[in-house]
Design a protein around this motif. Structure first.
Motif, PDB file in Angstrom:
ATOM      1  N   PRO A  21      85.034 101.306  44.083  1.00 27.29           N
ATOM      2  CA  PRO A  21      83.584 101.069  44.136  1.00 27.29           C
ATOM      3  C   PRO A  21      82.821 102.328  43.709  1.00 27.29           C
ATOM      4  O   PRO A  21      83.388 103.415  43.729  1.00 27.29           O
ATOM      5  CB  PRO A  21      83.316 100.780  45.619  1.00 27.29           C
ATOM      6  N   ILE A  22      81.560 102.177  43.358  1.00 24.45           N
ATOM      7  CA  ILE A  22      80.671 103.336  43.156  1.00 24.45           C
ATOM      8  C   ILE A  22      80.487 103.982  44.538  1.00 24.45           C
ATOM      9  O   ILE A  22      80.315 103.279  45.530  1.00 24.45           O
ATOM     10  CB  ILE A  22      79.300 102.866  42.609  1.00 24.45           C
ATOM     11  N   THR A  23      80.607 105.293  44.599  1.00 22.34           N
ATOM     12  CA  THR A  23      80.449 105.973  45.895  1.00 22.34           C
ATOM     13  C   THR A  23      79.234 106.910  45.857  1.00 22.34           C
ATOM     14  O   THR A  23      78.658 107.135  44.792  1.00 22.34           O
ATOM     15  CB  THR A  23      81.689 106.826  46.238  1.00 22.34           C
ATOM     16  N   LYS A  24      78.903 107.454  47.013  1.00 18.77           N
ATOM     17  CA  LYS A  24      77.774 108.398  47.111  1.00 18.77           C
ATOM     18  C   LYS A  24      77.974 109.585  46.180  1.00 18.77           C
ATOM     19  O   LYS A  24      77.041 110.096  45.592  1.00 18.77           O
ATOM     20  CB  LYS A  24      77.648 108.912  48.548  1.00 18.77           C
ATOM     21  N   GLU A  25      79.244 110.014  46.057  1.00 19.33           N
ATOM     22  CA  GLU A  25      79.543 111.185  45.211  1.00 19.33           C
ATOM     23  C   GLU A  25      79.203 110.942  43.740  1.00 19.33           C
ATOM     24  O   GLU A  25      79.075 111.895  42.974  1.00 19.33           O
ATOM     25  CB  GLU A  25      81.028 111.586  45.308  1.00 19.33           C
ATOM     26  N   ASP A  26      79.079 109.686  43.350  1.00 19.00           N
ATOM     27  CA  ASP A  26      78.734 109.405  41.965  1.00 19.00           C
ATOM     28  C   ASP A  26      77.264 109.713  41.687  1.00 19.00           C
ATOM     29  O   ASP A  26      76.828 109.679  40.537  1.00 19.00           O
ATOM     30  CB  ASP A  26      79.010 107.927  41.626  1.00 19.00           C
ATOM     31  N   GLY A  27      76.487 109.993  42.745  1.00 20.59           N
ATOM     32  CA  GLY A  27      75.064 110.275  42.584  1.00 20.59           C
ATOM     33  C   GLY A  27      74.257 108.985  42.559  1.00 20.59           C
ATOM     34  O   GLY A  27      74.756 107.925  42.949  1.00 20.59           O
ATOM     35  N   GLU A  28      72.996 109.107  42.122  1.00 20.56           N
ATOM     36  CA  GLU A  28      72.126 107.920  42.153  1.00 20.56           C
ATOM     37  C   GLU A  28      71.479 107.608  40.814  1.00 20.56           C
ATOM     38  O   GLU A  28      70.940 106.543  40.620  1.00 20.56           O
ATOM     39  CB  GLU A  28      71.032 108.113  43.211  1.00 20.56           C
ATOM     40  N   MET A 317     102.795 100.343  37.257  1.00 14.50           N
ATOM     41  CA  MET A 317     101.832 101.403  36.995  1.00 14.50           C
ATOM     42  C   MET A 317     100.469 100.893  37.452  1.00 14.50           C
ATOM     43  O   MET A 317      99.967  99.903  36.931  1.00 14.50           O
ATOM     44  CB  MET A 317     101.828 101.693  35.487  1.00 14.50           C
ATOM     45  N   MET A 318      99.918 101.552  38.457  1.00 18.14           N
ATOM     46  CA  MET A 318      98.593 101.161  38.947  1.00 18.14           C
ATOM     47  C   MET A 318      97.594 102.149  38.353  1.00 18.14           C
ATOM     48  O   MET A 318      97.561 103.315  38.741  1.00 18.14           O
ATOM     49  CB  MET A 318      98.598 101.253  40.477  1.00 18.14           C
ATOM     50  N   VAL A 319      96.838 101.683  37.385  1.00 13.25           N
ATOM     51  CA  VAL A 319      95.895 102.580  36.718  1.00 13.25           C
ATOM     52  C   VAL A 319      94.551 102.493  37.434  1.00 13.25           C
ATOM     53  O   VAL A 319      93.921 101.436  37.492  1.00 13.25           O
ATOM     54  CB  VAL A 319      95.769 102.246  35.223  1.00 13.25           C
ATOM     55  N   GLN A 320      94.167 103.619  37.996  1.00 12.81           N
ATOM     56  CA  GLN A 320      92.949 103.679  38.803  1.00 12.81           C
ATOM     57  C   GLN A 320      91.794 104.126  37.932  1.00 12.81           C
ATOM     58  O   GLN A 320      91.933 105.100  37.189  1.00 12.81           O
ATOM     59  CB  GLN A 320      93.148 104.736  39.902  1.00 12.81           C
ATOM     60  N   VAL A 321      90.678 103.440  38.032  1.00 13.75           N
ATOM     61  CA  VAL A 321      89.519 103.892  37.268  1.00 13.75           C
ATOM     62  C   VAL A 321      88.244 103.905  38.095  1.00 13.75           C
ATOM     63  O   VAL A 321      88.089 103.163  39.071  1.00 13.75           O
ATOM     64  CB  VAL A 321      89.291 103.087  35.949  1.00 13.75           C
ATOM     65  N   SER A 322      87.361 104.795  37.685  1.00 14.97           N
ATOM     66  CA  SER A 322      86.031 104.866  38.271  1.00 14.97           C
ATOM     67  C   SER A 322      85.129 103.974  37.432  1.00 14.97           C
ATOM     68  O   SER A 322      85.242 103.948  36.211  1.00 14.97           O
ATOM     69  CB  SER A 322      85.544 106.313  38.215  1.00 14.97           C
ATOM     70  N   PRO A 323      84.223 103.237  38.071  1.00 14.18           N
ATOM     71  CA  PRO A 323      83.322 102.376  37.293  1.00 14.18           C
ATOM     72  C   PRO A 323      82.066 103.120  36.831  1.00 14.18           C
ATOM     73  O   PRO A 323      81.242 102.546  36.125  1.00 14.18           O
ATOM     74  CB  PRO A 323      82.947 101.302  38.310  1.00 14.18           C
ATOM     75  N   ALA A 324      81.939 104.409  37.219  1.00 15.79           N
ATOM     76  CA  ALA A 324      80.672 105.111  36.968  1.00 15.79           C
ATOM     77  C   ALA A 324      80.494 105.487  35.501  1.00 15.79           C
ATOM     78  O   ALA A 324      81.436 105.876  34.824  1.00 15.79           O
ATOM     79  CB  ALA A 324      80.583 106.369  37.840  1.00 15.79           C
ATOM     80  N   GLU A 325      79.263 105.367  35.075  1.00 14.66           N
ATOM     81  CA  GLU A 325      78.863 105.690  33.700  1.00 14.66           C
ATOM     82  C   GLU A 325      79.347 107.088  33.290  1.00 14.66           C
ATOM     83  O   GLU A 325      79.868 107.289  32.196  1.00 14.66           O
ATOM     84  CB  GLU A 325      77.331 105.579  33.647  1.00 14.66           C
ATOM     85  N   LYS A 326      79.197 108.061  34.195  1.00 14.29           N
ATOM     86  CA  LYS A 326      79.543 109.449  33.830  1.00 14.29           C
ATOM     87  C   LYS A 326      81.049 109.635  33.611  1.00 14.29           C
ATOM     88  O   LYS A 326      81.474 110.638  33.047  1.00 14.29           O
ATOM     89  CB  LYS A 326      79.073 110.407  34.926  1.00 14.29           C
ATOM     90  N   ASN A 327      81.861 108.689  34.038  1.00 17.49           N
ATOM     91  CA  ASN A 327      83.314 108.820  33.902  1.00 17.49           C
ATOM     92  C   ASN A 327      83.911 107.998  32.760  1.00 17.49           C
ATOM     93  O   ASN A 327      85.129 107.929  32.622  1.00 17.49           O
ATOM     94  CB  ASN A 327      84.020 108.403  35.212  1.00 17.49           C
TER      95      ASN A 327
END
Ligand code: ADP
Ligand code: MG
Length: 342
Positions: A21-28, A317-327
């Motif tokens: 999920p998007i987290t607080k650390e991803d900013g706003e 292989m479990m490929v983990q990804v961030s959904p955030a734009e910056k990543n």
């Protein structure tokens, strides 16, 4: 049975994606905007919006941010229990730092991940079969940092271990001196995890940084002994002396550190990580495409896991990804890696 049919259809390597999920650390701001979308009718596809363009990927299955630890484990269960039948299994969590690798493998106290659930399942499965079979479950924990293999459960600090060929001529590899604990209950494994964690904390100045630059391995061995005959089980069936191994691997972060002007030890770490992650990709690709030569020896990780990657072993292989734009640049790289090994 269902699982074995799946394996026959798809081969022994499967690639899943999991989006955190998007987290607080991803900013706003816009950098925290969601860049990953899914198909309602196809749980193997995801779409990434990168620099204004949509790129689609097809894996064997993708888990959206709302997928629970339990739902993920349901898809992994059959793989875990196959090591009771003598199969060697590898489960890898791949992805950039912060993408959810440790969450998937270790999880939290309230939401345990694959490691804890796998051991719990093995205990209960083995108990169910205990009438005529004697099972021993042992665990080892190790990390690979800068291509050096280190015991996480040993008494000595900073022990460096070597990978050797078994002297029995079986062609199997082993690691002399790697601590192996016999575990019989969930309490036992909690104690083992805690011990390994304390050791890592006390020996690293910054555990978070360190763990993002090393591969962490939990190696579970299940040995079965038929009480009536005294013979062990193997994947080949009944009568040979062998055992099944489950390798649970939280890989080092796949982000491309070297490109941002890293120097000294950071650069060296980055080079080691790049080298071993590409070696892993090359090995899985070679196995997948049935190439004659599989370059196991190009990294400590693939050399150590050689027995568990080759033959009729099973790999996830479990490929983990961030959904955030910056990543999205790193996400794109991770998903390309996923497609290559699939
Ligand atoms: P990595 O090990 O890849 O560096 P982490 O597993 O530490 O990443 O995850 C980064 C943060 O995101 C952690 O705070 C973690 O709890 C959270 N997180 C990751 N995946 C999920 C998820 N599926 N659901 C909820 N929180 C998650
Ligand atoms: Mg981590």
């Amino acid at each position: 049975k269902c699982h074995n049919e799946l394996v026959r259809l798809k081969g022994n390597i499967r690639v899943f994606g999991r989006v955190r999920p998007i987290t607080k650390e991803d900013g706003e701001g816009p950098e925290a905007a969601n860049a990953v979308t899914f198909d309602a009718d196809d749980d193997a596809v995801l779409h990434l919006l990168h620099k204004g363009k949509q790129v689609s990927f097809e894996l064997d299955k993708v888990f959206p941010p709302q997928a629970s630890q339990e739902e993920v484990f349901q898809e992994v269960q059959a793989l875990v229990t196959s090591c009771i039948d003598g199969y060697n299994v590898c489960i890898f969590a791949y992805g950039q730092t912060g993408a959810g690798k440790t969450y998937t493998m270790e999880g939290t106290a309230a939401n345990p991940g694959i490691n804890q659930r796998a051991l719990q399942l093995l205990f209960s499965e083995v108990r169910g079969k205990a009438a005529d079979w004697d099972y021993t479950i042992t665990v080892s924990a190790a990390e690979i940092y800068n291509e050096a293999l280190r015991d996480l459960l040993g008494k000595e600090p900073q022990e460096k271990l070597e990978i050797k060929l078994c002297p029995d001529g079986s062609g199997q590899l082993y690691v002399p001196g790697l601590t192996e604990f016999r575990v019989q209950s969930v309490e036992d494994i909690n104690k083992v995890f805690e011990f390994g964690h304390i050791k890592r904390v006390t020996e690293c100045t910054n555990l978070n940084e360190h763990s993002s630059r090393s591969h962490a391995l939990l190696i579970v061995t299940v040995r079965g002994l038929d009480r009536s005959t005294g013979l062990r089980t193997t994947a080949a069936g009944f009568g040979c002396v062998s055992s099944g191994k489950l390798n649970l691997v939280d890989l080092a972060g796949s982000e491309r550190v070297g490109r941002s002007g890293a120097e000294g030890s950071r650069l060296r770490e980055a080079q080691h990580i790049n080298k071993s992650l590409s070696a892993l990709g090359d090995v899985i690709y070679a196995l997948r495409s049935r190439q004659g030569h599989v370059p196991f020896r190009n990294s400590k990780l693939t050399y150590l896991l050689q027995d568990s990657l080759s033959g009729d072993s099973k790999t996830l292989m479990m490929v983990q990804v961030s959904p955030a734009e910056k990543n999205t640049s790193e996400t794109l790289c991770s998903l390309k890696f996923a497609e290559r090994v699939r």
